[in-house]
Design a protein around this motif. Sequence first.
Motif, short mmCIF file in Angstrom:
data_model
loop_
_atom_site.label_atom_id
_atom_site.label_comp_id
_atom_site.label_asym_id
_atom_site.label_seq_id
_atom_site.Cartn_x
_atom_site.Cartn_y
_atom_site.Cartn_z
N LYS A 256 -3.64 38.76 60.10
CA LYS A 256 -3.42 37.73 59.08
C LYS A 256 -4.46 36.62 59.19
CE LYS A 256 1.54 38.16 58.10
NZ LYS A 256 2.86 37.51 58.26
N LEU B 64 -9.26 35.66 52.69
CA LEU B 64 -9.92 36.38 51.58
C LEU B 64 -9.24 36.10 50.24
CD1 LEU B 64 -10.54 39.85 53.27
CD2 LEU B 64 -12.26 38.12 52.71
N ALA B 65 -8.00 35.58 50.30
CA ALA B 65 -7.29 35.26 49.05
C ALA B 65 -8.05 34.23 48.23
CB ALA B 65 -5.89 34.74 49.38
N PHE C 272 -3.51 43.86 54.19
CA PHE C 272 -4.48 44.06 53.13
C PHE C 272 -3.84 44.33 51.76
CE2 PHE C 272 -8.04 44.64 56.16
CZ PHE C 272 -9.02 43.97 55.45
N TYR D 179 -11.13 34.26 47.35
CA TYR D 179 -11.94 34.99 46.37
C TYR D 179 -11.07 35.66 45.32
CZ TYR D 179 -15.84 34.44 49.63
OH TYR D 179 -16.82 33.93 50.46
N VAL D 180 -10.02 36.34 45.78
CA VAL D 180 -9.16 37.12 44.87
C VAL D 180 -8.51 36.22 43.84
CG1 VAL D 180 -7.08 38.55 44.74
CG2 VAL D 180 -8.72 38.90 46.60
N GLY E 86 -6.45 41.93 43.95
CA GLY E 86 -7.88 42.07 43.68
C GLY E 86 -8.13 43.01 42.52
N ASN F 68 -3.90 41.50 48.97
CA ASN F 68 -5.25 41.22 48.47
C ASN F 68 -5.81 42.38 47.67
OD1 ASN F 68 -5.60 38.59 49.42
ND2 ASN F 68 -6.34 39.27 51.41
N TYR G 135 2.35 36.48 44.60
CA TYR G 135 1.44 36.84 45.68
C TYR G 135 2.08 36.58 47.04
CZ TYR G 135 -2.69 36.65 48.70
OH TYR G 135 -3.59 36.84 49.71
N VAL H 212 -7.61 38.12 57.50
CA VAL H 212 -7.53 38.67 56.14
C VAL H 212 -7.04 37.65 55.11
CG1 VAL H 212 -6.43 40.44 54.70
CG2 VAL H 212 -7.22 41.01 57.00
N THR H 213 -6.07 36.82 55.49
CA THR H 213 -5.48 35.87 54.53
C THR H 213 -6.52 34.97 53.86
OG1 THR H 213 -3.39 35.89 55.75
CG2 THR H 213 -3.76 34.05 54.24
N PRO I 245 -3.48 29.68 49.41
CA PRO I 245 -3.70 30.55 48.24
C PRO I 245 -3.05 30.00 46.98
CG PRO I 245 -3.12 31.86 50.16
CD PRO I 245 -2.92 30.43 50.55
#
Length: 365
Positions: free
Chosen positions: A282, A288-289, A346, A291-292, A353, A349, A323, A285-286, A74
Amino acid sequence: MKWLKSSFTIIDWYIIRKYLSTFVFTMAIFTVVAVVFDVSERLDDFMKHKAPLSKIVFEYYAGFVPFYLNMLSPLINFIAVIFFTAKMADQTEIVPILSGGMSFNRFIRPYMVAATFIFVLNFAFSVYIIPRTNKLKVGFERVYVKPVENNNKSSTHMQIDEDSYVYIDNFDNNRKVGYNFVLEKFAEGEMTEKLMADRITWDSIKNNWRIENYTIRVIDSLNEKMIKGTSMDTLLDMSPGDFEVYDNIFTAMKMTELNERIEKEKTRGTGMMTDLLLEKYKRFVTPLAAYVLTLMGVALSSKKVRGGIGLSLGIGIGLSFTYIVFIQFSTMFSLKGGLPPIIAVFIPNVIFGLLAFYLLHKAPK
């Protein structure tokens, strides 16, 4: 590929190439720096425990590099977006693009395509590759970095099924032997059988347990009887891995192993459920960072500022470290404060987000 060629313009491919090349270049720099610093820190341990060079390269660093790069992805991703977007803005490349009729939302599309590539890469590493490389790294560390002097686990209470409970006074992980073993069985809340043994040993060939010097107390209403013996083999829903005590054990588990451990933990209740769920969530979900932090990076660096690239890069580094701090805080709140693991993973993010969409709303278009 034909759809991509017809849907993407030269500008789109230019941004995607810039994004991914900067990401790879930044990743390479972080790899070199991380390895150099780690070698300087671990060299004494390697020499003290006489670690072979082949194991250092193909076990320790084969696990170290993927693990830390995936963890820092990230931060690396954010810095890469900030760097090349701020450079485009500083060279007045973005203004003509937007002035030519391309909307800001359309301008973001190639960024999201590149972010999708990074997301898929991070996801594949988190779920499939990192657990395998971590197993190499953790195994190396147990021998050549931080050898476990006392690999015993004491006073273990465990529920192995709905009606059976186990107690082991001391378990030696090196020899796979437990001492002062007790197995209690219940039916409708009443004890029906209690087995006590001096030792219980794992037979790796037969994949079962050998119980030695045992006494079985069988309870049938008001009648009881005692059975004694020197040794017998038995199958129990537990394995030597349930008594392992080294650090980072869950990060070295494949998804199938992790899911099996979670299912067993629901019955056993040994207090490790939060750690297990955090590790599992994790991994999904991790990534997805990507995109954020891409959205936030574009929003922060797409405007030409007086401070130039340095100012945008400084803000980006500060936010990316924030972050990472958020991730650590949410993890600790889950481990120590009772915050549900799914919410804990979550939170960073979601918060960043929302901040990213706010910055996009405020960004000059």
